[in-house]
Design a protein around this motif. Structure first.
Motif, PDB file in Angstrom:
ATOM      1  N   ALA A  15      -6.601  11.705   1.506  1.00 42.09           N
ATOM      2  CA  ALA A  15      -5.640  12.774   1.769  1.00 42.09           C
ATOM      3  C   ALA A  15      -4.410  12.688   0.866  1.00 42.09           C
ATOM      4  CB  ALA A  15      -5.215  12.733   3.235  1.00 42.09           C
ATOM      5  N   ALA A  16      -3.943  11.470   0.606  1.00 40.19           N
ATOM      6  CA  ALA A  16      -2.728  11.291  -0.199  1.00 40.19           C
ATOM      7  C   ALA A  16      -2.909  10.092  -1.117  1.00 40.19           C
ATOM      8  CB  ALA A  16      -1.540  11.063   0.732  1.00 40.19           C
ATOM      9  N   PRO A  17      -2.074  10.001  -2.148  1.00 40.87           N
ATOM     10  CA  PRO A  17      -2.179   8.844  -3.046  1.00 40.87           C
ATOM     11  C   PRO A  17      -1.958   7.534  -2.286  1.00 40.87           C
ATOM     12  CG  PRO A  17      -0.697  10.500  -3.962  1.00 40.87           C
ATOM     13  CD  PRO A  17      -1.033  10.948  -2.577  1.00 40.87           C
ATOM     14  N   PRO A  18      -2.646   6.467  -2.688  1.00 42.83           N
ATOM     15  CA  PRO A  18      -2.452   5.164  -2.040  1.00 42.83           C
ATOM     16  C   PRO A  18      -1.013   4.681  -2.245  1.00 42.83           C
ATOM     17  CG  PRO A  18      -4.406   5.142  -3.432  1.00 42.83           C
ATOM     18  CD  PRO A  18      -3.678   6.406  -3.717  1.00 42.83           C
ATOM     19  N   PRO A  19      -0.509   3.824  -1.342  1.00 38.08           N
ATOM     20  CA  PRO A  19       0.860   3.312  -1.506  1.00 38.08           C
ATOM     21  C   PRO A  19       0.982   2.439  -2.756  1.00 38.08           C
ATOM     22  CG  PRO A  19      -0.256   2.213   0.320  1.00 38.08           C
ATOM     23  CD  PRO A  19      -1.154   3.320  -0.133  1.00 38.08           C
ATOM     24  N   ALA A  20       2.205   2.284  -3.236  1.00 38.86           N
ATOM     25  CA  ALA A  20       2.471   1.574  -4.494  1.00 38.86           C
ATOM     26  C   ALA A  20       2.055   0.108  -4.447  1.00 38.86           C
ATOM     27  CB  ALA A  20       3.951   1.688  -4.850  1.00 38.86           C
ATOM     28  N   ASP A  21       2.058  -0.510  -3.250  1.00 38.31           N
ATOM     29  CA  ASP A  21       1.660  -1.922  -3.208  1.00 38.31           C
ATOM     30  C   ASP A  21       0.159  -2.101  -3.437  1.00 38.31           C
ATOM     31  OD1 ASP A  21       1.190  -0.699  -0.724  1.00 38.31           O
ATOM     32  OD2 ASP A  21       1.219  -2.634   0.319  1.00 38.31           O
ATOM     33  N   LEU A  22      -0.616  -1.022  -3.313  1.00 36.95           N
ATOM     34  CA  LEU A  22      -2.046  -1.060  -3.684  1.00 36.95           C
ATOM     35  C   LEU A  22      -2.171  -0.483  -5.095  1.00 36.95           C
ATOM     36  CD1 LEU A  22      -3.568   0.258  -0.326  1.00 36.95           C
ATOM     37  CD2 LEU A  22      -3.421  -2.111  -1.094  1.00 36.95           C
ATOM     38  N   PHE A  23      -1.586  -1.210  -6.059  1.00 37.43           N
ATOM     39  CA  PHE A  23      -1.442  -0.662  -7.411  1.00 37.43           C
ATOM     40  C   PHE A  23      -2.770  -0.379  -8.113  1.00 37.43           C
ATOM     41  CE2 PHE A  23      -0.596  -5.204  -7.314  1.00 37.43           C
ATOM     42  CZ  PHE A  23      -1.500  -5.723  -8.223  1.00 37.43           C
ATOM     43  N   HIS A  24      -3.809  -1.176  -7.849  1.00 37.69           N
ATOM     44  CA  HIS A  24      -5.115  -0.907  -8.479  1.00 37.69           C
ATOM     45  C   HIS A  24      -5.690   0.403  -7.947  1.00 37.69           C
ATOM     46  CE1 HIS A  24      -5.318  -4.633 -10.647  1.00 37.69           C
ATOM     47  NE2 HIS A  24      -5.176  -5.354  -9.538  1.00 37.69           N
TER      48      HIS A  24
END
Length: 197
Positions: A15-24
């Motif tokens: 639904a939305a981009p993954p959070p920044a801490d899941l950078f890969h």
């Protein structure tokens, strides 16, 4: 390295981009998003989201799976007996064709180019006669080439002569034995250069 329809299926399920801490995961999301205009032309066949991922995890994302369909897919390529017999016959036919083609090819003959230094006894040795003696050596697989006289010192010149030999038929030992047999003219013989052709 190339996105496929599997990437598009997973991308559309998020639904939305993954959070920044899941950078890969975020990098992957942005990468696939850049292919939005080309997503229909990406390779592969788009399936339901549950068809992707580990095979032993139950699909909870969409329509229920039919276990019969899973049984029809054989990931390791094992066939039933009839198909293996057909494959065996096909393999045997291809091996027979390969062997017949291989037998028709002429065998590759290993050849070498040898540069010989033939040294006379002294400066009074008739070098024309020495070369004539060397060239008189005939053998199957031996072809004499160009020659020249190279100064050694004190007025003495050595004969430098080129020859091409078939490795299985003529060796340097045989050449040395036959050349040094002309004892009146030849003091010694050395191999100056030896190159495989």
């Amino acid at each position: 390295y190339v996105p496929s329809q599997a990437d598009i299926a997973v991308f559309e399920a998020i639904a939305a981009p993954p959070p920044a801490d899941l950078f890969h995961a975020l990098r992957w999301y942005n990468h696939i998003k850049s292919y939005e205009k080309q997503k229909a032309s990406l390779p592969g066949v788009k399936k339901a989201l549950g068809k992707y991922g580990p095979p032993d995890v139950e699909d909870t994302t969409g329509a229920p799976t039919d276990s019969k369909d899973d049984d029809d897919i054989d990931l390791f390529g094992s066939d039933d007996e009839e198909e293996s017999e057909e494959a065996k016959k096909l393999r045997e036919e291809r091996l027979a064709q390969y062997e017949s083609k291989k037998s028709k090819k002429p065998a590759v003959v290993a050849k070498s180019s040898i540069l010989l230094d033939v040294k006379p006894w002294d400066d009074e040795t008739d070098m024309a006669k020495l070369e004539e003696c060397v060239r008189s050596i005939q053998a199957d697989g031996l072809v004499w080439g160009s020659s020249k006289l190279v100064p050694v010192g004190y007025g003495i010149k050595k004969l430098q002569i080129q020859c091409v030999v078939e490795d299985d038929k003529v060796g340097t030992d045989m050449l040395e034995e036959r050349i040094t047999a002309f004892e009146d003219y030849v003091q010694s013989m050395d191999v100056a250069a030896f190159n495989k052709i």
